[in-house]
Design a protein around this motif. Sequence first.
Motif, mmCIF file in Angstrom:
data_model
loop_
_atom_site.group_PDB
_atom_site.id
_atom_site.type_symbol
_atom_site.label_atom_id
_atom_site.label_comp_id
_atom_site.label_asym_id
_atom_site.label_seq_id
_atom_site.Cartn_x
_atom_site.Cartn_y
_atom_site.Cartn_z
ATOM 1 N N ASP A 328 0.830 -1.216 0.000
ATOM 2 C CA ASP A 328 0.000 0.000 0.000
ATOM 3 C C ASP A 328 0.859 1.258 0.000
ATOM 4 O OD1 ASP A 328 -2.335 -1.442 0.100
ATOM 5 O OD2 ASP A 328 -2.518 -1.347 2.283
ATOM 6 N N LEU A 329 0.412 2.256 -0.778
ATOM 7 C CA LEU A 329 0.992 3.594 -0.757
ATOM 8 C C LEU A 329 -0.107 4.600 -0.440
ATOM 9 C CD1 LEU A 329 3.183 3.611 -3.998
ATOM 10 C CD2 LEU A 329 3.894 3.056 -1.670
ATOM 11 N N ILE A 330 0.275 5.722 0.169
ATOM 12 C CA ILE A 330 -0.677 6.807 0.404
ATOM 13 C C ILE A 330 -0.102 8.088 -0.191
ATOM 14 C CG2 ILE A 330 -1.876 8.227 2.095
ATOM 15 C CD1 ILE A 330 -1.886 5.892 4.008
ATOM 16 N N ALA A 331 -0.813 8.661 -1.144
ATOM 17 C CA ALA A 331 -0.415 9.946 -1.719
ATOM 18 C C ALA A 331 -1.008 11.077 -0.881
ATOM 19 C CB ALA A 331 -0.902 10.047 -3.164
ATOM 20 N N GLY A 332 -0.203 12.118 -0.646
ATOM 21 C CA GLY A 332 -0.713 13.285 0.060
ATOM 22 C C GLY A 332 -0.285 13.399 1.506
ATOM 23 N N LEU A 333 0.645 12.568 1.953
ATOM 24 C CA LEU A 333 1.138 12.676 3.326
ATOM 25 C C LEU A 333 2.008 13.925 3.475
ATOM 26 C CD1 LEU A 333 2.047 8.920 3.931
ATOM 27 C CD2 LEU A 333 0.190 10.194 5.029
ATOM 28 N N PRO A 334 2.237 14.390 4.688
ATOM 29 C CA PRO A 334 3.037 15.611 4.892
ATOM 30 C C PRO A 334 4.441 15.491 4.305
ATOM 31 C CG PRO A 334 1.907 14.984 6.923
ATOM 32 C CD PRO A 334 1.695 13.859 5.958
ATOM 33 N N HIS A 335 4.944 16.604 3.815
ATOM 34 C CA HIS A 335 6.307 16.712 3.275
ATOM 35 C C HIS A 335 6.526 15.854 2.029
ATOM 36 C CE1 HIS A 335 7.163 18.924 6.876
ATOM 37 N NE2 HIS A 335 6.979 17.866 7.648
#
Length: 602
Positions: A328-335
């Motif tokens: 799994d990847l998450i786009a839009g995390l901080p930095h």
Amino acid sequence: MKVVLSTLNAKYIHTSLALRCLKAYSGHEFDMEIAEFTIKDPAMNIVSDLYAKNPDVIGFSCYIWNIEETITVINMLRKIMPKLHIVLGGPEVSYDVTHWLERIPEADFIVVGEGEETFHHFLTELRDERKFHLVFGLAYRKEKNGIQEIIVNPPRPKLNLAELPSPHRFAEDMPHLANRVVYFETSRGCPFSCQFCLSSIEVGVRYFDIERTKSDILYLIESGAKLIKFVDRTFNIKRDYALEMFRFLIENHNGCVFQFEITADIMRPEVLDYLAEHAPPGVFRFEIGVQSTNDMTNEAVKRRQNFAKLTRTVTKVKESGKIDQHLDLIAGLPHEDYATFSKTFNDVFALRPEELQLGFLKMLRGTGLRIQAEKHGYVYMDRAPYEILGNDLMPFSDIVRIKRVEDVLEKYWNAHRMDHTLLYLIERVFESPFDFFQRFGDYWEERSWQKIGHQLEDLFTRLAAFLNHLAAHDERIREHLDLDVALGLMKYDYFLNHNYKPRKIWWEFALSKGEWADWMKSLLRDPQQVPGTFAALGLSEKELHKHTVLEKVAFDLSSYLLEGKLDKSKETLLLMVYRPDLKSAGPANQAFMLSTGKRVTV
């Protein structure tokens, strides 16, 4: 007092573990029934079915994927059943409780957090004294001096899991086990503190009794369960426990498939060695949350991750060939901006997982990231699923582009419709995996293909159109792309996608009718000329015509597949045999490759 426990699942094959936990705890004392629906079911059908059960109390299990549809159902129920007691529970309404009671005036009560004991206590008070202020973990409405106020009671202490009855022993579930997903928990809680996840809010991990867990799993397997998904947030947090459970499942699986969420960078080598040696192929599936490979990002969301160790685990599991892995990847995390996310994508794709899930950050109620949203300039949906629309480093325009990557990734890589073709393009033609998926996604969007449906052959023709377009307009791609090779691999992948002889193809056959007839005669006369087990099939002339496809590929396909060597001095006769009647003895399709000698250019 008739009690109905209900929820709207995302799909028909899903089942609600939460409802079964509640019924297991209280069903012996109350007339209790489970009624499951899906978010695709018409609200009128759901309401009609619930109305026919004539309940006094309905409890709804609420999540980000069903809350809006559930609200519609609740609104309709209140209009036709004004005396009905409506209770909400689940992770979506366990945070910002006052907000939910204000937004959903039709709801009377909310059970916050773990529900078994709280819901039972609530039902007892509803039936007897109605002293709701005594029910820890309950929120409700109270009228005082003509003014309605919302009361939120103190939370309930954590339950002793050893005292909870099994939710897996209901006779009414048994006939459906083979066709549904069974959700199973061996523990509650999470040892980590990831600020985008609700599991981080509860500190510590509690385990159910391992002997009861084993007994329940055996019961489910013996009753016909085919897929059990463990909902533990980190199944392998305790090495000895994980090893014992893996050993137990391997010894007793009986064809059932088990899916786990694991933390790959803490997987011990001895556990990996055991799985590599003993795990039956296809019985285990691992879901691994990578989310980001950016150190600054992981530090900001309090996520401890050693990517080198994670890589070691994923690689060793893949090399064993026993276990499918879903990363799994998450786009839009901080930095994380567009460039650093593309690096994350390429880092993880390099591990060649069987499935790569590209998700977008959701600002879940109760999580640290939502509380600190302003710090990173987050803009997000007001309603569930609260997906981000942008932040200070990733504007909406970047999110839209990455969504095109997600779309093409799902249709091509995760669906495994043309793995050989994609690996050729990613490894030999495009600058990176992300570059391929992004450019193809942009091309897909430009032609509005996302607005129309597609069949299998459409996926191939659209990729062919994309490659032909780049060959004509992009000098760098033209230098690296061999359209003959791409077409040959696409033919091979297309044939592999069928269990029966395909009725149509999306290209013009390279073999003329005369060549095809000559080859058919040659194969009948001398089947031994084909390498492998083709001769052992003993196909008659009728079977050969009925079950085989012949096509020419403009390079040595066998050499490429076995050694990665690209030799265009030879052509390949690709012979596909489709025998679904023999599927029990192996795959329904078999590929045979016969070198036709030196390639002749006319």
